[in-house]
Design an enzyme around this catalytic site. Structure first.
Site: not given
Ligand code: NAI
Length: 445
Positions: A295, A351, A355
């Protein structure tokens, strides 16, 4: 990203070495057959405590769906269901002990335990409520004992008027779709609309919006919802247009390149939905980013940008959709939180805030939305194998994987299947729930 440890621990030529060295061997979890999903995992043994409220109904619904019921002395039931709703005194809790003490050893790999109880807040009798609250600690402890088998234990609380809502969560918890959902409490409440729909293709004729759909978890969500019959409107940033277009083409979906934080994004989204139908069945707020920094070193840009993508955009989109009647009478809003929003994480104050606020959004909107026939729920994923977690340093990544009762990370499809359950029309009594999809991660447990 593949988990080499999990692969080696289960490969014929190395499994004996792992066993010989006494190393933990996580089980390869049974997941849905994508061409024939929503089947229950084999025989189910159902029993109830004295005075239990739901046992007969559960038996009827399982028999009506042609599920084979195990005999009381059977040793091959894939799932154990115990209706503990009648337990109202400390002495009666021994009925729970007796059932599981007798049958737990027969639970196979990837088996399922579901305990059913009254939601304590719904009970007027304080002693009964006290005992029903005890089920949480029982289920969480049991989940830790059976996790090494790749088996899970979850608790289904039935709220006032929630009897009619039991079937959807019960079927989901007894299916392969719930592989990575472990030690969770699901509340079944009075359905917000009449429950109907097809169990094998629940989303036929329904449109759903998924943000962040070009890759990772958002892509898996889109694929699962399309598998279940939905027309998916996938949204992602314009820079990911080609990836998004090919993802949507593969599931016969519609692609909408759009930065959800940009000016006018909500108007574009609502117009797109209206142009493609009079109703929208659901919106899945999956798009999310991380901007990790301690932070004291975090810039205001890192704070503000993240907050807009993870929270602000979702709130604005909800407001815009709710200003129309697109979601009324059966619509679903789904948030994607994180265990960071529950347990906190070093370098993730931004984050974690965003969340946790997603969980707040679910808590605060559930009641008012129910009046319009809309439900809102969220998933809180733990360690999921994606590009995001592939970027974590090796040792931390290994820790993230092994620090759960199932000793492994989840796959994007595990999160997608839980969202598929929330989105199904049969889940009309599932409202205001945030469910961790983390294999019972020790973080924040
Ligand atoms: P990722 O980074 O692979 O995919 C996220 C997608 O959101 C990307 O395609 C990106 O282009 C899109 N995106 C980002 N900003 C955007 C915007 N302003 N407008 C439209 N699209 C946008 O992430 P992942 O791992 O698939 O995560 C998906 C969700 O799950 C997220 O909300 C993440 O915080 C949550 N999450 C993921 C975990 C993990 O272990 N991978 C754990 C806990 C939560």
């Amino acid at each position: 990203m593949t988990d080499r440890y999990l692969e080696l621990a289960n490969a014929n030529f190395t499994k004996t070495i792992f066993d010989g060295l006494g190393l933990p061997t996580p089980v390869l979890l049974k997941r849905e057959n994508q061409t024939n999903p929503h089947q229950l995992l084999g025989q189910v043994l159902v029993a109830g405590s004295e005075g239990a409220s739901f046992t007969q109904g559960i038996l009827k619904m399982l028999q009506a769906s042609s599920v084979t019921m195990a005999e009381d002395n059977s040793c091959d039931s894939a799932s154990l269901v115990f209706d503990a709703s009648g337990i109202a005194t400390a002495e009666q809790s021994s009925q729970l002990y007796e059932f599981f003490n007798q049958h737990l050893s027969s639970l196979p790999r990837s088996g399922r335990v579901v305990v059913v109880g009254h939601r304590p807040e719904a009970l007027a009798n304080t002693t009964h409520a006290t005992l029903q609250r005890g089920l949480v600690g029982f289920v969480k402890s049991l989940a830790k004992e059976i996790g090494r088998k790749g088996a899970t234990a979850n608790l289904l609380y039935v709220d006032k008027g929630g009897k009619a809502a039991i079937e959807a969560p019960l079927r989901f918890l007894l299916s392969a779709g719930s592989a990575f959902m472990n030690a969770q409490v699901v509340n079944a409440s009075k359905p917000v609309v009449k429950i109907n729909g097809d169990w094998t293709k629940p989303l036929v004729g329904k449109s759903v919006v998924v943000t962040g759909a070009a890759r990772g978890i958002g892509l898996a969500i889109s694929q699962v919802l399309a598998r279940d019959g939905a027309k998916v409107i996938g949204i992602d940033i314009p820079q990911a247009e080609a990836e998004l277009a090919s993802a949507m083409a593969s599931i016969n979906g519609l692609s909408l390149p759009l930065d959800i934080t940009s000016d006018g994004a909500c108007d574009v989204l609502v117009k797109f939905c209206l142009d493609h139908g009079n109703t929208l069945h659901s919106i899945v707020h999956n798009a999310g980013i991380t901007r990790d920094k301690m932070l004291s070193r975090m810039t205001s840009v890192q704070w503000d940008l993240l907050m807009q993508v993870n929270l602000g955009a979702a709130q604005r989109i909800n407001d815009a959709l709710l200003a129309t009647e697109l979601l009324d009478n059966g619509g679903k809003i789904i948030g994607v939180a994180s265990i960071s929003g529950i347990a906190g994480n070093v370098g993730q104050t931004n984050y974690g805030f965003s969340k946790s606020a997603v969980i707040g959004m679910v808590d605060s909107l559930a009641k008012p939305l129910a009046k319009r026939g809309i439900t809102i729920n969220a998933v809180a994923p733990g360690f999921i194998e994606t590009q995001m977690t592939a970027a974590i340093p090796f040792m931390t990544r290994q820790m993230g994987r092994r620090l759960s009762s199932l000793s492994q990370g989840g796959l994007p499809i595990d999160v997608a299947e839980v969202i598929g359950f929330f989105v199904s029309p049969q889940a009309a009594g599932i409202n205001g729930n945030t469910v961790r999809v983390c294999g019972q991660s020790l973080l924040g447990a």
